[in-house]
Design a protein around this motif. Structure first.
Motif, PDB file in Angstrom:
ATOM      1  N   ALA A  64     -21.638 -19.796  86.555  1.00 30.83           N
ATOM      2  CA  ALA A  64     -22.315 -20.259  85.343  1.00 30.83           C
ATOM      3  C   ALA A  64     -23.807 -19.973  85.427  1.00 30.83           C
ATOM      4  O   ALA A  64     -24.435 -20.143  86.482  1.00 30.83           O
ATOM      5  N   GLU A  65     -24.379 -19.535  84.325  1.00 32.31           N
ATOM      6  CA  GLU A  65     -25.814 -19.292  84.258  1.00 32.31           C
ATOM      7  C   GLU A  65     -26.570 -20.620  84.168  1.00 32.31           C
ATOM      8  O   GLU A  65     -26.046 -21.597  83.624  1.00 32.31           O
ATOM      9  N   PRO A  66     -27.794 -20.691  84.695  1.00 30.88           N
ATOM     10  CA  PRO A  66     -28.548 -21.951  84.664  1.00 30.88           C
ATOM     11  C   PRO A  66     -29.061 -22.327  83.272  1.00 30.88           C
ATOM     12  O   PRO A  66     -29.437 -23.473  83.056  1.00 30.88           O
ATOM     13  N   TRP A  67     -29.066 -21.375  82.339  1.00 29.55           N
ATOM     14  CA  TRP A  67     -29.666 -21.632  81.028  1.00 29.55           C
ATOM     15  C   TRP A  67     -28.586 -21.921  79.992  1.00 29.55           C
ATOM     16  O   TRP A  67     -27.699 -21.116  79.769  1.00 29.55           O
ATOM     17  N   GLU A  68     -28.669 -23.092  79.365  1.00 31.03           N
ATOM     18  CA  GLU A  68     -27.698 -23.439  78.327  1.00 31.03           C
ATOM     19  C   GLU A  68     -27.862 -22.564  77.096  1.00 31.03           C
ATOM     20  O   GLU A  68     -26.899 -22.309  76.375  1.00 31.03           O
ATOM     21  N   SER A  69     -29.089 -22.115  76.852  1.00 35.79           N
ATOM     22  CA  SER A  69     -29.330 -21.251  75.702  1.00 35.79           C
ATOM     23  C   SER A  69     -30.495 -20.317  76.007  1.00 35.79           C
ATOM     24  O   SER A  69     -31.350 -20.617  76.850  1.00 35.79           O
ATOM     25  N   ASN A 106     -42.721 -20.993  87.648  1.00 34.24           N
ATOM     26  CA  ASN A 106     -41.552 -21.777  88.059  1.00 34.24           C
ATOM     27  C   ASN A 106     -40.251 -20.999  87.896  1.00 34.24           C
ATOM     28  O   ASN A 106     -39.163 -21.544  88.027  1.00 34.24           O
ATOM     29  N   LEU A 107     -40.393 -19.691  87.621  1.00 28.75           N
ATOM     30  CA  LEU A 107     -39.237 -18.812  87.491  1.00 28.75           C
ATOM     31  C   LEU A 107     -39.380 -17.621  88.426  1.00 28.75           C
ATOM     32  O   LEU A 107     -40.481 -17.265  88.834  1.00 28.75           O
ATOM     33  N   THR A 108     -38.252 -17.006  88.733  1.00 31.07           N
ATOM     34  CA  THR A 108     -38.272 -15.717  89.417  1.00 31.07           C
ATOM     35  C   THR A 108     -37.612 -14.695  88.497  1.00 31.07           C
ATOM     36  O   THR A 108     -36.752 -15.046  87.678  1.00 31.07           O
ATOM     37  N   TYR A 109     -38.029 -13.441  88.614  1.00 28.36           N
ATOM     38  CA  TYR A 109     -37.423 -12.385  87.817  1.00 28.36           C
ATOM     39  C   TYR A 109     -37.138 -11.189  88.718  1.00 28.36           C
ATOM     40  O   TYR A 109     -38.017 -10.747  89.465  1.00 28.36           O
ATOM     41  N   THR A 110     -35.920 -10.675  88.626  1.00 25.94           N
ATOM     42  CA  THR A 110     -35.524  -9.495  89.394  1.00 25.94           C
ATOM     43  C   THR A 110     -35.646  -8.268  88.501  1.00 25.94           C
ATOM     44  O   THR A 110     -34.889  -8.111  87.533  1.00 25.94           O
ATOM     45  N   GLY A 111     -36.640  -7.410  88.785  1.00 30.15           N
ATOM     46  CA  GLY A 111     -36.852  -6.206  87.998  1.00 30.15           C
ATOM     47  C   GLY A 111     -35.733  -5.210  88.201  1.00 30.15           C
ATOM     48  O   GLY A 111     -35.141  -5.126  89.281  1.00 30.15           O
ATOM     49  N   ARG A 112     -35.453  -4.435  87.172  1.00 32.49           N
ATOM     50  CA  ARG A 112     -34.339  -3.504  87.192  1.00 32.49           C
ATOM     51  C   ARG A 112     -34.823  -2.089  86.911  1.00 32.49           C
ATOM     52  O   ARG A 112     -35.643  -1.861  86.017  1.00 32.49           O
ATOM     53  N   SER A 113     -34.268  -1.123  87.640  1.00 31.76           N
ATOM     54  CA  SER A 113     -34.669   0.268  87.445  1.00 31.76           C
ATOM     55  C   SER A 113     -34.139   0.840  86.135  1.00 31.76           C
ATOM     56  O   SER A 113     -34.625   1.870  85.664  1.00 31.76           O
ATOM     57  N   GLN A 143     -34.428  -0.800  83.351  1.00 33.55           N
ATOM     58  CA  GLN A 143     -35.302  -1.434  82.368  1.00 33.55           C
ATOM     59  C   GLN A 143     -34.592  -2.475  81.510  1.00 33.55           C
ATOM     60  O   GLN A 143     -35.133  -2.909  80.493  1.00 33.55           O
ATOM     61  N   PHE A 144     -33.420  -2.915  81.905  1.00 38.89           N
ATOM     62  CA  PHE A 144     -32.740  -3.965  81.162  1.00 38.89           C
ATOM     63  C   PHE A 144     -33.497  -5.282  81.343  1.00 38.89           C
ATOM     64  O   PHE A 144     -33.799  -5.688  82.470  1.00 38.89           O
ATOM     65  N   THR A 145     -33.796  -5.946  80.247  1.00 35.90           N
ATOM     66  CA  THR A 145     -34.342  -7.301  80.295  1.00 35.90           C
ATOM     67  C   THR A 145     -33.176  -8.256  80.084  1.00 35.90           C
ATOM     68  O   THR A 145     -32.601  -8.318  78.992  1.00 35.90           O
ATOM     69  N   LEU A 146     -32.825  -8.978  81.141  1.00 34.66           N
ATOM     70  CA  LEU A 146     -31.634  -9.825  81.136  1.00 34.66           C
ATOM     71  C   LEU A 146     -31.984 -11.272  81.454  1.00 34.66           C
ATOM     72  O   LEU A 146     -32.753 -11.549  82.382  1.00 34.66           O
ATOM     73  N   ALA A 147     -31.376 -12.182  80.717  1.00 35.40           N
ATOM     74  CA  ALA A 147     -31.505 -13.598  81.067  1.00 35.40           C
ATOM     75  C   ALA A 147     -30.881 -13.854  82.433  1.00 35.40           C
ATOM     76  O   ALA A 147     -31.322 -14.753  83.169  1.00 35.40           O
ATOM     77  N   MET A 148     -29.878 -13.042  82.790  1.00 39.16           N
ATOM     78  CA  MET A 148     -29.209 -13.215  84.081  1.00 39.16           C
ATOM     79  C   MET A 148     -30.129 -12.870  85.250  1.00 39.16           C
ATOM     80  O   MET A 148     -29.845 -13.202  86.396  1.00 39.16           O
ATOM     81  N   SER A 149     -31.235 -12.166  84.977  1.00 38.19           N
ATOM     82  CA  SER A 149     -32.206 -11.833  86.031  1.00 38.19           C
ATOM     83  C   SER A 149     -33.245 -12.919  86.226  1.00 38.19           C
ATOM     84  O   SER A 149     -34.087 -12.808  87.121  1.00 38.19           O
ATOM     85  N   VAL A 150     -33.211 -13.946  85.385  1.00 37.40           N
ATOM     86  CA  VAL A 150     -34.189 -15.035  85.442  1.00 37.40           C
ATOM     87  C   VAL A 150     -33.545 -16.241  86.117  1.00 37.40           C
ATOM     88  O   VAL A 150     -32.482 -16.701  85.693  1.00 37.40           O
ATOM     89  N   LYS A 151     -34.188 -16.736  87.153  1.00 34.21           N
ATOM     90  CA  LYS A 151     -33.680 -17.910  87.855  1.00 34.21           C
ATOM     91  C   LYS A 151     -34.806 -18.924  88.027  1.00 34.21           C
ATOM     92  O   LYS A 151     -35.973 -18.548  88.194  1.00 34.21           O
ATOM     93  N   PRO A 152     -34.475 -20.221  87.997  1.00 28.44           N
ATOM     94  CA  PRO A 152     -35.504 -21.225  88.286  1.00 28.44           C
ATOM     95  C   PRO A 152     -35.856 -21.215  89.764  1.00 28.44           C
ATOM     96  O   PRO A 152     -34.995 -20.949  90.617  1.00 28.44           O
ATOM     97  N   VAL A 153     -37.118 -21.454  90.081  1.00 30.96           N
ATOM     98  CA  VAL A 153     -37.542 -21.531  91.475  1.00 30.96           C
ATOM     99  C   VAL A 153     -36.903 -22.749  92.100  1.00 30.96           C
ATOM    100  O   VAL A 153     -36.934 -23.853  91.550  1.00 30.96           O
TER     101      VAL A 153
END
Length: 536
Positions: free
Chosen positions: A225-230, A516-523, A525-535
């Protein structure tokens, strides 16, 4: 600490964490997706958005390494046949089970998609001779020509639920409408949410063009499950307002802030950022196939772009290093081929594409255009990083060697359909390799289109070189990696001699976010909510 006090603290912490994740994750996009339909347009912003809702049989990670998704394994018989084993226990967001029938229906729909831009994804399924389903969780694909990258390509084809149309027994029989008895879905059916039913981690709540795209977490998702409800995606095409919105707390993540503005957040503990090299090449495609081109005017009445000396002169007139340093603020690399050096099938030491305006003028004179000619450079103004500014700079470079160049900048919603209708003479493009090898660009853009639509799907400039075609067609059907790499290098060398495509630079992708977030950059260039995680 007293037990009751400790319990109260723990409850407060949990409530705070829950409420934080209950708030929408707000992501500001530099380039707005044009549809929810996963088969509408093979375009990075579209593919990134639809990846939240729809999944392919495979997927790529942030470094474009291939992983299982709706298929758990696959194997090739050494020739033309691939067998995919599907993941069991998966349901769509509406609760219907995922089976092999959904895969067959999806492949058929890519070939029955009247609203697709430039035949998107049909170049993959157009190579299918047959698709059979021995059981509910096995799909066997026989291709017309060997396709060594089929598992990679199928990661880009979002799987639809066959329940969205009326049908009898489904089969991959295009002549018999694949068993579909109802109406094939069109792009609007997805944009209004009616048919936006996928297996991905999110589901569509609403799509308001030019305003916002809202997603809700898919609680039926088979994976973690993703951490973000929306999640809320907001289109903000100008870099300055995107950064201002982040600084003001209006956005949690933004894509592509201007590199020159990163100094404003570099030492600010409230924010972080990540810069990731990508495979996206920015280039110009020239109309070389027509004796008369709509936005070229020369004294002799001809199309000067048909002369290789003119095309080479245009390349020599462009100072790529200056564009990278001044317009891209160093967040790019000059491009001397169409995929970064070191990747599969690239030239190990490509010749530098020099900036030499004197040589450019000499070549123009040799071609009979010592007094130059007029042309219009067409470009998006809301798709690639600094796209219209880059084209303005190139127009100035061309003018300096005698080619009077005007610029026609437009929104991509207008630009891409016009380009696909071959209404332009010199068109800016951007291409990120989904496969991570040189064939991605070479088969799609410079290859002469074939009747199956499997190559040359984006050859809007009419380029055709039989020697190149022979090499690329052999390369893409060669399963031996070493031989395929050699063929791709030969094909690229042959194509580069003609300057029908003029590469400029490779973009780097930049994301900025709250601390307070981390972001995993992608080669890719997809911007994905799944790449965003809370610290943590």
């Amino acid at each position: 600490m007293h037990k009751q006090t400790l319990l109260a603290c723990l409850l407060t912490t949990c409530l705070f964490a829950g409420s934080a994740h209950a708030q929408p994750l707000r992501i500001a996009l530099g380039s707005e997706p044009t549809a929810i339909d996963p088969h509408y347009h093979d375009l990075t912003p579209n593919n990134a958005l639809t990846a939240h809702i729809f999944e392919g049989l495979t997927r790529q990670d942030e470094k474009q390494k291939l992983h299982p998704a709706l298929a758990t394994s696959w194997e090739n018989d050494g020739k033309n046949t691939w067998t995919f084993k599907l993941r069991e226990g998966v349901t769509f967001s509406d609760g219907s089970p995922f089976t092999a029938d959904d895969v067959v229906f999806t492949f058929c729909r890519t070939l029955k998609n009247e609203t697709a831009i430039a035949g998107s994804f049909a170049d993959i399924t157009g190579n299918f001779e047959s698709v059979t389903t021995p059981d509910a969780h096995t799909v066997v694909i026989a291709t017309k020509a060997p396709e060594p990258l089929l598992p990679t390509f199928l990661g880009t084809v979002g799987i639809l639920s066959s329940s969205i149309v009326k049908h009898d027994k489904l089969s991959f029989d295009i002549g018999k409408n694949c068993g579909v008895t109802g109406t094939w879905p069109v792009v609007g059916d997805f944009n209004d949410g009616k048919l936006a039913i996928g297996t991905g981690p999110y589901k569509l709540k609403s799509y308001t063009r030019g305003s916002a795209i809202d997603l809700d977490r898919n609680d039926k998702y088979w994976g973690d499950a993703e951490p973000w409800e929306s999640v809320r995606f907001l289109p903000v095409p100008n870099a300055a307002p995107r950064l201002a919105g982040l600084l003001a707390g209006d956005y949690d993540v933004i894509e592509n802030p201007a590199a020159r503005d990163l100094a404003r957040i570099k030492d600010d503990k409230r924010f972080g950022y990540v810069i990731t090299p990508t495979t996206r090449v920015i280039y110009y495609q020239l109309d070389v196939g027509r004796a008369q081109s709509p936005f070229v005017k020369a004294a002799d009445g001809k199309n000067p772009l048909q002369d290789v000396r003119v095309r080479q002169a245009m390349s020599l007139a462009i100072d790529r290093k200056a564009i990278v340093a001044r317009l891209m603020d160093g967040a790019a690399e000059p491009a001397y081929q169409f995929l970064p050096t070191g990747m599969f099938g690239t030239l190990p030491n490509p010749p530098e594409l020099r900036y030499d305006p004197a040589e450019a003028k000499k070549l123009l004179a040799e071609a009979g255009y010592a007094n130059g000619f007029q042309l219009t450079l067409s470009t998006t103004n809301d798709r690639y990083i600094n796209d219209s500014q880059i084209t303005q700079a190139v127009a100035q470079y061309l003018t300096q060697v005698g080619i009077k160049a005007d610029v026609d900048a437009m929104t991509r919603a207008i630009y891409f359909p016009r380009r696909s209708k071959k209404e332009l003479s010199v068109a800016l493009g951007g291409w990120g390799s989904t496969s991570g090898e040189a064939s991605s660009f070479l088969r799609q853009w410079p290859a002469t289109p074939n009747k199956e639509g499997t190559v040359g799907g984006s050859n809007y400039g009419g380029y055709s070189n039989p020697a190149f075609d022979k090499l690329i067609l052999e390369a893409i059907s060669t399963l031996d990696d070493a031989k395929r790499s050699s063929l791709l290098q030969q094909a690229q060398t042959e194509m580069m001699k003609d300057f029908a495509f003029i590469p400029l630079h490779f973009e780097s992708a930049v994301w900025a976010h709250k601390a307070n977030l981390t972001y995993t950059g992608r080669s890719d260039q997809f911007t994905l909510a799944m790449s965003v995680k809370p610290v943590k």
